[in-house]
Each structure stands twice: as structure tokens, then as C-alpha cells.
Design an enzyme around this catalytic site. Structure first.
Site, short mmCIF file in Angstrom:
data_model
loop_
_atom_site.label_atom_id
_atom_site.label_comp_id
_atom_site.label_asym_id
_atom_site.label_seq_id
_atom_site.Cartn_x
_atom_site.Cartn_y
_atom_site.Cartn_z
N PHE A 129 15.61 2.58 13.75
CA PHE A 129 16.55 1.70 14.58
C PHE A 129 16.08 0.71 15.26
O PHE A 129 16.08 0.55 16.68
CB PHE A 129 17.26 3.06 15.54
CG PHE A 129 17.96 4.12 14.83
CD1 PHE A 129 19.22 3.99 13.95
CD2 PHE A 129 17.24 5.40 14.83
CE1 PHE A 129 19.74 5.07 13.46
CE2 PHE A 129 17.94 6.47 14.01
CZ PHE A 129 19.07 6.20 13.52
N PRO A 130 15.90 -0.44 14.89
CA PRO A 130 15.09 -1.59 15.22
C PRO A 130 16.05 -2.38 16.13
O PRO A 130 15.78 -3.39 16.85
CB PRO A 130 14.73 -2.47 14.18
CG PRO A 130 15.49 -2.14 13.04
CD PRO A 130 15.95 -0.54 13.12
N GLU A 131 17.52 -1.91 16.08
CA GLU A 131 18.36 -2.50 17.14
C GLU A 131 18.39 -2.09 18.67
O GLU A 131 18.89 -2.49 19.46
CB GLU A 131 19.89 -2.20 16.77
CG GLU A 131 20.35 -0.77 16.98
CD GLU A 131 20.07 0.21 15.66
OE1 GLU A 131 20.89 1.23 15.38
OE2 GLU A 131 19.12 0.04 15.15
N LEU A 132 17.49 -1.16 18.73
CA LEU A 132 17.21 -0.47 20.22
C LEU A 132 16.82 -1.55 21.26
O LEU A 132 17.43 -1.64 22.21
CB LEU A 132 16.27 0.57 20.04
CG LEU A 132 15.97 1.27 21.66
CD1 LEU A 132 17.34 1.86 22.22
CD2 LEU A 132 15.05 2.34 21.52
#
Length: 236
Positions: A129-132
Site C-alpha cells: 500500500f504505497p499510497e500511505l
């Protein structure tokens, strides 16, 4: 015009391919509506016993098409409706789903893979989840429903992306294959599932769905409500 979703039939197995390789198979509004419609049709098709979901090219899915975020009220409404339709139909699909993760499955694409019943990965696959760091809360409900609780919390709280080898070691996927062999391996698995007694297969999937709803239903509902509030409130 290129179709954003390809649907093929191989006997009792249906193959769905996210077909926006130039956009890393990002989930556009159109693609999300098409996924929902295809799943609704396949759910009613008695000739289909098992489903495979994969991506075109070298990426499984990079998540939501964030280029479509924001906009006027009508656009935000479509964002919510298409997202709800796609993830609800995927999460409640009454037949087994095998994800053939042919490359990176990140952000909403990781949530898609986690919502499938079984996951096979290419050796080039990545998960997380690199959108964090951008301030977007990850899909904790999907992670918690599919993964070990400590891993789900770690990935959602840190945004760390793991490779295929670690994904196999930590039970995110059941097998890793060289990229050229992945789809054949997924088809072999799907046909094996379809060859089992159908009543038993469907009853097993029914129990999977009962568990998802009874254990994690409230968490999925809360996440969906927060997503709706963010989008309809104009958040990008």
C-alpha cells in the site's frame, strides 16, 4: 477502441483481464463499472465454475486511476458508484476466484488481489500500500480478512512493499511462478477447482462469504463509508 476489460471462456473457467497496460491497469471509472457488470453476468452463468483475474502486460493493477479523482459533483458520484459496484461484486462473487498476479499489485490493486480467494504470483510481482505516505488510508479490511493480523497491520501502517518471495513466505500468495508460466499455472488450478464436485465447491465458497460478512462485514462497511465521505466531500 481498446476494451478496458477482456473476458474469455475456457470451458468452466472464465478469464478476466484488466486491459489498460498503458496505465498500469489502473482502475478507471469505466473499468470498475465493466468489472462489476462482467462479474454479475458470470455469477448467473451456470456454465462458469471458477474465475481467474489477471492484468495485461507486466502489471497486475496499480490501484485507482487517481487522475480521475476530484472534479465536479457528478464525477465524484461516479467515482463512488463505480468503486462500490466493483468491490461489492468482487467481494460477494459466489464462485471461487483465482488471482494471477502477473506483476505489481499495489494500492487498490493489492486490495483487488486480496479479495480473491487464492493468489498465484509471477516472480516479478510486488504487493503493498504505497499510497500511505500520500495520506490515503490503505484497504485494511481487505488486508485483515486475507492476511496474518501482524502482517496486515505492518503493511497498512508502514506502506512497505514486499516482493514475491516474501509474499510466498508470509502466505500472501500460495505459489510463485516465472512470468511466462503464471497464467498456465492459474488455469491448471482453476480447472482443478472446476473439476471438483460442484455442490461442494459452491458450498465452500458460500462459507467463505459467510465468514467474510460475519467477521469483517462491519469493517468493510466502515471503510466504504469513509471512502464515500472523502470523495463526495471533494477530497482528491
Amino acid at each position: 477502441m481498446t476494451q478496458p476489460l477482456l473476458v474469455e471462456r475456457q470451458g468452466e473457467v472464465a478469464l478476466l483481464t484488466l486491459n489498460r497496460p498503458e496505465k498500469r491497469n489502473a482502475l478507471s471509472i469505466e473499468l470498475r463499472f465493466e468489472v462489476a457488470a462482467a462479474l454479475e453476468r458470470l455469477a448467473e452463468d451456470e456454465a462458469v465454475v471458477c474465475l481467474i483475474l489477471t492484468g495485461a502486460g507486466t502489471v497486475f493493477c496499480s490501484g485507482m486511476d487517481t487522475g480521475q479523482f476530484g472534479g465536479d459533483e457528478e464525477n465524484r458520484r461516479l467515482l463512488v458508484e463505480s468503486s462500490t459496484a466493483a468491490f461489492d461484486t468482487l467481494g460477494r462473487f459466489p464462485k471461487p476466484i483465482v488471482a494471477a498476479v502477473n506483476g505489481p499489485a499495489v494500492a487498490g490493486g493489492f486490495a483487488v488481489a486480496l479479495t480473491c480467494d487464492l493468489r498465484l504470483a509471477a516472480d516479478s510481482a510486488r504487493f503493498g500500500f504505497p499510497e500511505l505516505p500520500a495520506g490515503i488510508p490503505p484497504a485494511y479490511a481487505a488486508a485483515r480478512a486475507a492476511l496474518d493480523p501482524l502482517l496486515a497491520r505492518e503493511l497498512c501502517l508502514t506502506g512497505r512493499v514486499i516482493d514475491a518471495e516474501e509474499a510466498l513466505r508470509r502466505n500472501v500468495v500460495t505459489a510463485v511462478h516465472p512470468q511466462p508460466q503464471l497464467l498456465d499455472s492459474a488455469l491448471e488450478l482453476a480447472h482443478a477447482i472446476a473439476a471438483a464436485p460442484r455442490v461442494a465447491v459452491m458450498e465452500t465458497k458460500r462459507r467463505i462469504l459467510v465468514e467474510r460478512e460475519s467477521v469483517w462485514g462491519a469493517l468493510f462497511e466502515r471503510e466504504q463509508q469513509a471512502f464515500m465521505e472523502a470523495l463526495l466531500g471533494g477530497a482528491g
